[in-house]
Design a protein around this motif. Sequence first.
Motif, short mmCIF file in Angstrom:
data_model
loop_
_atom_site.label_atom_id
_atom_site.label_comp_id
_atom_site.label_asym_id
_atom_site.label_seq_id
_atom_site.Cartn_x
_atom_site.Cartn_y
_atom_site.Cartn_z
N GLU A 321 -4.59 -15.33 7.71
CA GLU A 321 -4.71 -14.75 6.39
C GLU A 321 -4.48 -13.23 6.46
N VAL A 322 -5.03 -12.61 7.45
CA VAL A 322 -4.85 -11.16 7.61
C VAL A 322 -3.38 -10.84 7.86
N VAL A 323 -2.72 -11.66 8.69
CA VAL A 323 -1.31 -11.44 8.98
C VAL A 323 -0.47 -11.56 7.71
N GLU A 324 -0.76 -12.57 6.88
CA GLU A 324 -0.01 -12.76 5.63
C GLU A 324 -0.20 -11.56 4.69
N LYS A 325 -1.42 -11.07 4.60
CA LYS A 325 -1.68 -9.92 3.73
C LYS A 325 -0.93 -8.69 4.22
N LEU A 326 -0.90 -8.54 5.55
CA LEU A 326 -0.16 -7.40 6.10
C LEU A 326 1.32 -7.51 5.80
N LYS A 327 1.87 -8.71 5.87
CA LYS A 327 3.30 -8.92 5.58
C LYS A 327 3.59 -8.59 4.13
N MET A 328 2.71 -9.03 3.22
CA MET A 328 2.92 -8.78 1.81
C MET A 328 2.83 -7.29 1.51
N ALA A 329 1.86 -6.61 2.14
CA ALA A 329 1.72 -5.16 1.93
C ALA A 329 2.95 -4.43 2.46
N LEU A 330 3.47 -4.88 3.58
CA LEU A 330 4.63 -4.24 4.17
C LEU A 330 5.86 -4.45 3.26
N ALA A 331 6.03 -5.64 2.70
CA ALA A 331 7.16 -5.94 1.82
C ALA A 331 7.08 -5.09 0.54
N SER A 332 5.87 -4.92 -0.01
CA SER A 332 5.71 -4.11 -1.24
C SER A 332 6.08 -2.64 -0.99
N SER A 333 5.69 -2.16 0.16
CA SER A 333 5.97 -0.75 0.45
C SER A 333 7.46 -0.51 0.64
N GLU A 334 8.18 -1.49 1.13
CA GLU A 334 9.61 -1.34 1.33
C GLU A 334 10.37 -1.34 0.00
N GLU A 335 9.85 -2.05 -0.97
CA GLU A 335 10.50 -2.10 -2.29
C GLU A 335 10.33 -0.73 -3.01
#
Length: 335
Positions: A321-335
């Motif tokens: 769950e932590v890994v998924e949240k980190l991936k989503m946060a990373l994707a948002s920052s790239e946009e």
Amino acid sequence: MGSPDIFGLTLAEEMAESGCGDWSSHRGCDYVVQNAQYKLYGGAQYERLLNDFGFAAHSTEFPLPSIHEVASALGTSKYHNIPLYEAAASDIVQVKAKQSLLPLVTTLLGRCAFIMNHLCKIVLNTILCQEPSLINVGKNESFVNKLSDIYQGFIDAIRFHCEEKLLEDFDAFTKIVDWDLMNGLSELTDYDYINCTPDDTKKRVEALMCGGNRSQLMRQTTSRNRVIDQEGYNKVTMMAGRLFSGLRYFFVKYVRAKLGSSFLDPMFSKVGPALQESFRKMNDTEYENMLNLGLARMKARSQELTIQLAHFQQQRRRFKEVVEKLKMALASSEE
């Protein structure tokens, strides 16, 4: 079998772990006991113990009696009322030998038992825990404990039997003191033990059987005077000391021989059949209790492992769950 580097004991470690103590009170000085500094077990450790015992026993000097003890020993006996220095010396030697030499036997047998029990632990650790076909057997603590208890009982039984035999032999050896011990252990020093002639044999035997040292000493020391003085005291103690010396020498020899026949031989020839017979006599209930106890422990362990597994699985889910949240946060920052 097991590695001596892991399972072996130095002489100092053996004395400390056995709890039987040492013979420091008998040895007036330090000796170089064979392989004392090396880690040994089994037969090598047993042979080192015998060497250590030899040094201790041969170092045990005749405990000098007081003049009061000598005067008391010259009292009337149940056989006669004639005071004899020889009889007094014999009585003193009997008492002093029992006081100074017999305690060595108790310590020796205690350390023999320790060495054999230590060997059992090595065998169980090596065979049951390292042999692939016996690993499951080795994990059954109930069976291993039962095997150890039977082995311990066997060791205790032969130790008790050996001690009985040694005490009987000691009593027989000292009850009637053999005055041939006065001769000491002298033989012809220039005797050819390999290529001897009949004349050589005759000289050797005559030196042993007809030597004049003892008869001369007897003539010099024989007295029937009950009034003890310093001269009489010196004569009695000299005779007693010489008797003690001869007795001490043969004491070491017969103890080694008795240990071989009454302790070591049963370890080679009877311990296996004794273990088999003990398990053969167990009834079904005893076997069931032993095996079920092992099964109960395995079930308890299984429950512990199940709880640990559930805990690890929960931790893994949280990590995902932590890994998924980190991936989503990373994707948002790239946009």
